[in-house]
Design an enzyme around this catalytic site. Structure first.
Site, PDB file in Angstrom:
ATOM      1  N   LYS A  22       0.837  -1.208   0.000  1.00  0.00           N
ATOM      2  CA  LYS A  22       0.000   0.000   0.000  1.00  0.00           C
ATOM      3  C   LYS A  22       0.871   1.256   0.000  1.00  0.00           C
ATOM      4  CE  LYS A  22      -1.771   1.719   4.016  1.00  0.00           C
ATOM      5  NZ  LYS A  22      -1.491   3.168   4.184  1.00  0.00           N
ATOM      6  N   ARG A  93      -4.141  10.328   4.788  1.00  0.00           N
ATOM      7  CA  ARG A  93      -3.021  11.244   4.954  1.00  0.00           C
ATOM      8  C   ARG A  93      -2.117  11.289   3.722  1.00  0.00           C
ATOM      9  NH1 ARG A  93       0.452  13.750   8.390  1.00  0.00           N
ATOM     10  NH2 ARG A  93       2.611  13.355   7.900  1.00  0.00           N
ATOM     11  N   CYS A 117      -5.170   8.119   9.771  1.00  0.00           N
ATOM     12  CA  CYS A 117      -5.234   7.517  11.102  1.00  0.00           C
ATOM     13  C   CYS A 117      -5.023   8.569  12.184  1.00  0.00           C
ATOM     14  CB  CYS A 117      -4.132   6.472  11.250  1.00  0.00           C
ATOM     15  SG  CYS A 117      -4.433   4.970  10.336  1.00  0.00           S
ATOM     16  N   ILE A 328       8.003   6.781  17.116  1.00  0.00           N
ATOM     17  CA  ILE A 328       7.680   7.537  15.896  1.00  0.00           C
ATOM     18  C   ILE A 328       6.435   8.401  16.086  1.00  0.00           C
ATOM     19  CG2 ILE A 328       7.182   7.378  13.406  1.00  0.00           C
ATOM     20  CD1 ILE A 328       9.913   6.278  13.997  1.00  0.00           C
TER      21      ILE A 328
HETATM   22  C1  UD1 Z   1       4.485   6.705   6.648  1.00  0.00           C
HETATM   23  C2  UD1 Z   1       3.606   5.514   6.409  1.00  0.00           C
HETATM   24  C3  UD1 Z   1       3.068   4.977   7.720  1.00  0.00           C
HETATM   25  C4  UD1 Z   1       4.207   4.718   8.692  1.00  0.00           C
HETATM   26  C5  UD1 Z   1       5.119   5.940   8.823  1.00  0.00           C
HETATM   27  C6  UD1 Z   1       6.359   5.667   9.654  1.00  0.00           C
HETATM   28  C7  UD1 Z   1       2.680   5.988   4.212  1.00  0.00           C
HETATM   29  C8  UD1 Z   1       1.495   6.361   3.396  1.00  0.00           C
HETATM   30  N1  UD1 Z   1       2.517   5.916   5.532  1.00  0.00           N
HETATM   31  O1  UD1 Z   1       3.668   7.706   7.240  1.00  0.00           O
HETATM   32  O2  UD1 Z   1       2.374   3.748   7.449  1.00  0.00           O
HETATM   33  O3  UD1 Z   1       3.662   4.420   9.961  1.00  0.00           O
HETATM   34  O4  UD1 Z   1       5.554   6.373   7.525  1.00  0.00           O
HETATM   35  O5  UD1 Z   1       7.077   4.609   9.115  1.00  0.00           O
HETATM   36  O6  UD1 Z   1       3.736   5.727   3.682  1.00  0.00           O
HETATM   37  N2  UD1 Z   1       6.673  14.543  10.884  1.00  0.00           N
HETATM   38  C9  UD1 Z   1       6.758  15.903  11.157  1.00  0.00           C
HETATM   39  N3  UD1 Z   1       6.650  16.790  10.119  1.00  0.00           N
HETATM   40  C10 UD1 Z   1       6.461  16.394   8.831  1.00  0.00           C
HETATM   41  C11 UD1 Z   1       6.386  15.015   8.564  1.00  0.00           C
HETATM   42  C12 UD1 Z   1       6.507  14.111   9.607  1.00  0.00           C
HETATM   43  O7  UD1 Z   1       6.908  16.298  12.302  1.00  0.00           O
HETATM   44  O8  UD1 Z   1       6.366  17.255   7.945  1.00  0.00           O
HETATM   45  C13 UD1 Z   1       6.797  13.567  11.984  1.00  0.00           C
HETATM   46  C14 UD1 Z   1       5.516  12.754  12.197  1.00  0.00           C
HETATM   47  O9  UD1 Z   1       4.597  13.426  13.016  1.00  0.00           O
HETATM   48  C15 UD1 Z   1       6.081  11.497  12.848  1.00  0.00           C
HETATM   49  C16 UD1 Z   1       7.442  11.325  12.154  1.00  0.00           C
HETATM   50  O10 UD1 Z   1       7.760  12.595  11.603  1.00  0.00           O
HETATM   51  O11 UD1 Z   1       6.289  11.695  14.212  1.00  0.00           O
HETATM   52  C17 UD1 Z   1       7.471  10.300  11.056  1.00  0.00           C
HETATM   53  O12 UD1 Z   1       6.356  10.496  10.213  1.00  0.00           O
HETATM   54  P1  UD1 Z   1       6.378  10.119   8.658  1.00  0.00           P
HETATM   55  O13 UD1 Z   1       7.538   9.244   8.336  1.00  0.00           O
HETATM   56  O14 UD1 Z   1       6.215  11.371   7.881  1.00  0.00           O
HETATM   57  O15 UD1 Z   1       5.071   9.264   8.523  1.00  0.00           O
HETATM   58  P2  UD1 Z   1       4.151   9.221   7.269  1.00  0.00           P
HETATM   59  O16 UD1 Z   1       4.981   9.479   6.055  1.00  0.00           O
HETATM   60  O17 UD1 Z   1       2.942  10.022   7.491  1.00  0.00           O
END
Ligand code: UD1
Length: 418
Positions: A22, A93, A117, A328
């Protein structure tokens, strides 16, 4: 609203085929409208999030067709809209991933701030800052990100945190930008690598794939290709955890063990015997004692947050105590209160769950709260005595293809009702 009803306890047997990933499929679908000619994608999982993405692309003017083998063909010669509306993206998201491609190819984008989520605040500031560094003008208005740029210009960007979709968005923005972009502190998840390989297959120039520094030389255009999405490592890990938990022996097919190193290590530490034969992974836990394993989530290649809830269920009935640290996402312990209702002994201390293994779990009506939490409740119901009813399973349909068919094939008494 649909519910899943599962009668436990049970043992699993046989084999199950793992679907396409996915989290790789979503960014790759979003990247398709940067191509000048037709893209054909194979091994795309049939999931709610994929349907939402296809609806989103179609609403912007992309022609989407399914061929006789259910491959998806996308052709996006001219977009009619550069907007990702709230109604379509509120549940997902990953919709933020249209921002990079839209801005890069068309110089404008209006994207609803994402939902998805409810596992913490999950900001997108790193995506936005990176694009601003590339010259984009971005403002937030009435819940929408409104972005424009005459032409994105390559930049040297250091992301403060390792972010999966952030890396993907900036990588997509950079491939059609003018000049060179360096993305430092990039995520190296297999899904990020799959997107990079897909973009290169379309003619992008990305170096450093699989490392935390991506060097991207902007190109003028991208062409369509045929591409096969990687297997879903989290779905694979979930079925393996189900087998370990229930003292079973199963084989998963169409998996990639090289993406599962940290998960297989923990499953082995929990007592499972695991053999890998090409794309088949067999886990044998028959007659073995389930041992507790400590877990600490971190970006790839370390233990994935998306497998934390499933391993916690294993720890709930393991022979001894363990701790699970979630590093995370804040608020990614919503499954804990439901597991406690099923008899688990778990105590939360900030981002750490302390677990004392109990002899058995018991069935109860429970509520799914997010995608991976739902998976953990299904796992718990496999070892719980009696009939477990899992409510709000729309979360699970976002991420697990044909879940009840697959568990049914493995011998589980499971059905969907409303
Ligand atoms: C992706 C995955 C999700 C997985 C996550 C961590 C997809 C669609 N989803 O989510 O299944 O659980 O990676 O492996 O691929 N953060 C910030 N600012 C930002 C971006 C992120 O503070 O601009 C923080 C988030 O709040 C979190 C951390 O960084 O604490 C990691 O998030 P991120 O890797 O971005 O998760 P997703 O890409 O949303």
């Amino acid at each position: 609203m649909d519910k899943l009803v599962i009668n436990g306890p049970c043992q699993l047997t046989g084999n199950v085929t793992i679907s396409g990933s996915k989290n790789a499929a979503l960014p790759i679908l979003m990247a398709c409208f940067m191509a000048e000619t037709k893209v054909t994608l194979s091994n795309v999982p049939h999931l709610k999030d994929v349907t939402t993405t296809i609806q989103l692309l179609a609403s912007m003017g992309v022609d989407v067709l399914f061929d006789e083998k259910l491959n998806i063909e996308l052709y996006s010669a001219g977009l009619t809209s550069k907007e990702a509306p709230y109604e379509l993206v509120k549940t997902m998201r990953a919709s933020i991933l249209v921002l990079g491609p839209l801005l890069s190819k068309y110089g404008e984008a209006k994207v609803s701030l994402p939902g998805g989520c409810a596992i913490g605040s999950r900001p997108v500031d790193i995506h936005i800052k990176g694009m601003q560094q590339m010259g984009a003008d971005i403002r937030i208005e009435k819940g929408y990100i409104i972005a424009s740029a005459k032409k994105l210009i390559g930049a040297d960007i250091t992301m403060e945190l390792v972010t999966v979709t952030g890396t993907e968005n900036l990588m997509m923005a950079a491939v059609l930008a003018e000049g060179q972009t360096v993305l430092r502190n990039s995520a190296i998840e297999p899904e990020v690598t799959d997107l990079a390989c897909f973009l290169n297959a379309m003619g992008a120039k990305i170096l450093g794939i699989g490392t935390d520094t991506l060097i991207i030389d902007g190109v003028k255009s991208l062409t369509g290709v045929k591409y096969t999405i990687i297997p879903d490592r989290i779905e694979a890990g979930t079925y393996l955890a189900a087998a370990a938990l229930t003292g079973s022996k199963i084989t998963i097919n169409n998996a990639d063990a090289s993406h599962l190193t940290s998960v297989l290590k923990k499953l082995r530490a929990a007592g499972a015997e695991i053999t890998v034969d090409g794309s088949n992974i067999t886990l044998d836990m028959v007659g073995k004692k389930l041992l507790p394993v400590d877990i600490s989530t971190a970006p790839y290649p370390y233990f994935p947050t998306d497998m934390q809830a499933q391993l916690m269920v294993m720890n709930s009935i393991a022979d001894g105590s363990s701790s699970v640290a979630e590093n995370i996402f804040e608020n990614r312990f919503m499954h804990v209160s439901e597991l406690i209702r099923m008899g688990a002994d778990i105590y939360l201390e900030g981002n750490i769950a302390k677990i004392k293994g109990v002899d058995k779990l018991v069935a109860a009506p429970v509520m799914a709260t997010d995608l991976r939490a739902s998976a953990s409740l299904i796992l718990a119901s496999l070892v719980a005595e009696g009939e477990t009813e899992i409510n709000r399973i729309y979360h699970i349909d976002r991420g697990y293809e044909l879940i009840e068919e697959k568990f049914h094939k493995l011998g589980v008494d499971i059905h969907r009702t409303n």
